[in-house]
Design an enzyme around this catalytic site. Structure first.
Site, mmCIF file in Angstrom:
data_model
loop_
_atom_site.group_PDB
_atom_site.id
_atom_site.type_symbol
_atom_site.label_atom_id
_atom_site.label_comp_id
_atom_site.label_asym_id
_atom_site.label_seq_id
_atom_site.Cartn_x
_atom_site.Cartn_y
_atom_site.Cartn_z
ATOM 1 N N GLY A 73 -8.299 -14.398 -1.141
ATOM 2 C CA GLY A 73 -8.119 -15.745 -0.052
ATOM 3 C C GLY A 73 -9.444 -16.485 -0.453
ATOM 4 O O GLY A 73 -10.050 -17.300 0.448
ATOM 5 N N TYR A 79 -2.686 -9.399 14.694
ATOM 6 C CA TYR A 79 -3.965 -9.634 14.143
ATOM 7 C C TYR A 79 -4.864 -8.544 14.702
ATOM 8 O O TYR A 79 -5.705 -8.040 13.876
ATOM 9 C CB TYR A 79 -4.309 -11.136 14.663
ATOM 10 C CG TYR A 79 -5.454 -11.521 13.657
ATOM 11 C CD1 TYR A 79 -5.358 -11.898 12.408
ATOM 12 C CD2 TYR A 79 -6.886 -11.537 14.270
ATOM 13 C CE1 TYR A 79 -6.637 -12.406 11.665
ATOM 14 C CE2 TYR A 79 -8.012 -12.252 13.861
ATOM 15 C CZ TYR A 79 -7.895 -12.390 12.442
ATOM 16 O OH TYR A 79 -9.010 -12.709 11.657
ATOM 17 N N ALA A 95 -4.624 -5.755 15.950
ATOM 18 C CA ALA A 95 -4.284 -4.235 15.435
ATOM 19 C C ALA A 95 -4.718 -4.082 14.130
ATOM 20 O O ALA A 95 -5.369 -3.052 13.700
ATOM 21 C CB ALA A 95 -2.680 -3.784 15.717
ATOM 22 N N THR A 96 -4.191 -5.057 13.321
ATOM 23 C CA THR A 96 -4.747 -5.090 11.720
ATOM 24 C C THR A 96 -6.235 -4.955 11.654
ATOM 25 O O THR A 96 -6.957 -4.265 10.921
ATOM 26 C CB THR A 96 -3.832 -6.054 10.969
ATOM 27 O OG1 THR A 96 -4.224 -7.408 11.517
ATOM 28 C CG2 THR A 96 -2.677 -5.868 10.980
#
Length: 248
Positions: A10, A153, A155-156
Site C-alpha cells: 500500500g 475492519y 476483527a481483522t
C-alpha cells in the site's frame, strides 16, 4: 541505513507513501506495492525514482505475493524490512446487513495479505546473510477499540495483533524482529470523510481531528532504525484530540 532493502505494501498513497518517503530519507531502497501500477509509478516519481521501485500486486492474492518477493530477492538479493501497510475499510452498515463479499474483501486485504507477506519475508530473512530482518504491521487503533458498524475492519485489525505476537515469537531465533504500529486518524484518502463527521459510540455524528501522515512515517522510520536485538512490539500514534481514550 545505507543499502537497506524494504518492501512497503500500500505504498503508493496516504500513510504508505509517507512511510516510503521517510525510509528513502534514511537510506533505504524501497519496493512499493499496490493494485494500481500507475499510482505506484507516480509515487516513485514524486519521492525518488532511483530509490523507489514500483511492483503492482494484490496482497490478497497468494501467487501475486510470491511473485513480488521473488522479484525483490532476484533484484536485490536480500530483504531487511517489510511494512505491512495495505488495507481496506468496509461499508459502514449494521453487521447483519454486510454482504459476505465485503467481509471476505476485508479479510483478504487486511489479514491474509499481511500473513502472506510475512511468510515470504520470513523465508528470505531466515536464509540470507547476514540473517534476519524487521517486520512492522499496521494495526490501527481498531486493533484494540472498534467504531460502530466496523466489524470486518475491527476483527481483522484485532487479528493483526495476534499475528504480530505470533510472528514476533516465531522470528526470535532467526533474528527477525516483528512489531506493530497502531495509527489513529492519520490524514489520508481513507480518512478524508472524518472532517465531515464520523459516527460515535453514542450514535451521534461528529467531525474528528486528523494528523499529518508524516508523523506516522517518522515513527515507522524509528522502529526500522533499531538494531535487531531491540524491538518496538507495539506503538500507538494518534491525533491527540480524537475521541479514543476514555468513554464517549
Amino acid at each position: 541505513m545505507s543499502d537497506k532493502i524494504a518492501v512497503v505494501t500500500g505504498g503508493g498513497t496516504g500513510v504508505g507513501k509517507a512511510i516510503t518517503a521517510a525510509l528513502v530519507a534514511d537510506g533505504h531502497q524501497v519496493v512499493i506495492t499496490g493494485r494500481r501500477e500507475a499510482v505506484l509509478k507516480d509515487a516513485a516519481a514524486a519521492i525518488d525514482a532511483n530509490a523507489v521501485h514500483p511492483f503492482a500486486a494484490d496482497v490478497a492474492d497468494r501467487a501475486a505475493v510470491a511473485r513480488l518477493f521473488a522479484h525483490v530477492e532476484q533484484r536485490f538479493g536480500r530483504l531487511d524490512l517489510l511494512v505491512n501497510n495495505a488495507g481496506v475499510f468496509s461499508p459502514s452498515v449494521p453487521l447483519e446487513e454486510l454482504p459476505a463479499e465485503e467481509w471476505n474483501k476485508a479479510v483478504g486485504a487486511n489479514l491474509s495479505g499481511s500473513f502472506f507477506c510475512i511468510q515470504e519475508a520470513f523465508r528470505i530473512m531466515k536464509a540470507q546473510t547476514p540473517r534476519g530482518g524487521r517486520i512492522i504491521n499496521n494495526g490501527s487503533i481498531s486493533a484494540t477499540t472498534p467504531r460502530p458498524n466496523s466489524a470486518p475492519y475491527t476483527a481483522t485489525k484485532h487479528a493483526i495483533t495476534g499475528l504480530t505476537k505470533s510472528a514476533s515469537l516465531d522470528g526470535r531465533r532467526f533474528d527477525i524482529a516483528v512489531g506493530q504500529i497502531d495509527i489513529g486518524n492519520a490524514a489520508s484518502e481513507m480518512t478524508s470523510k472524518m472532517s465531515g463527521g464520523v459516527m460515535q459510540a453514542d450514535g451521534t455524528m461528529r467531525p474528528e481531528p486528523t494528523i499529518d501522515a508524516a508523523h506516522i512515517a517518522r515513527a515507522v522510520a524509528y522502529m526500522a532504525s533499531l538494531p535487531l536485538d531491540a524491538n518496538v512490539l507495539t506503538m500507538t500514534v494518534m491525533a491527540n484530540q480524537m475521541p479514543f481514550v476514555g468513554r464517549g
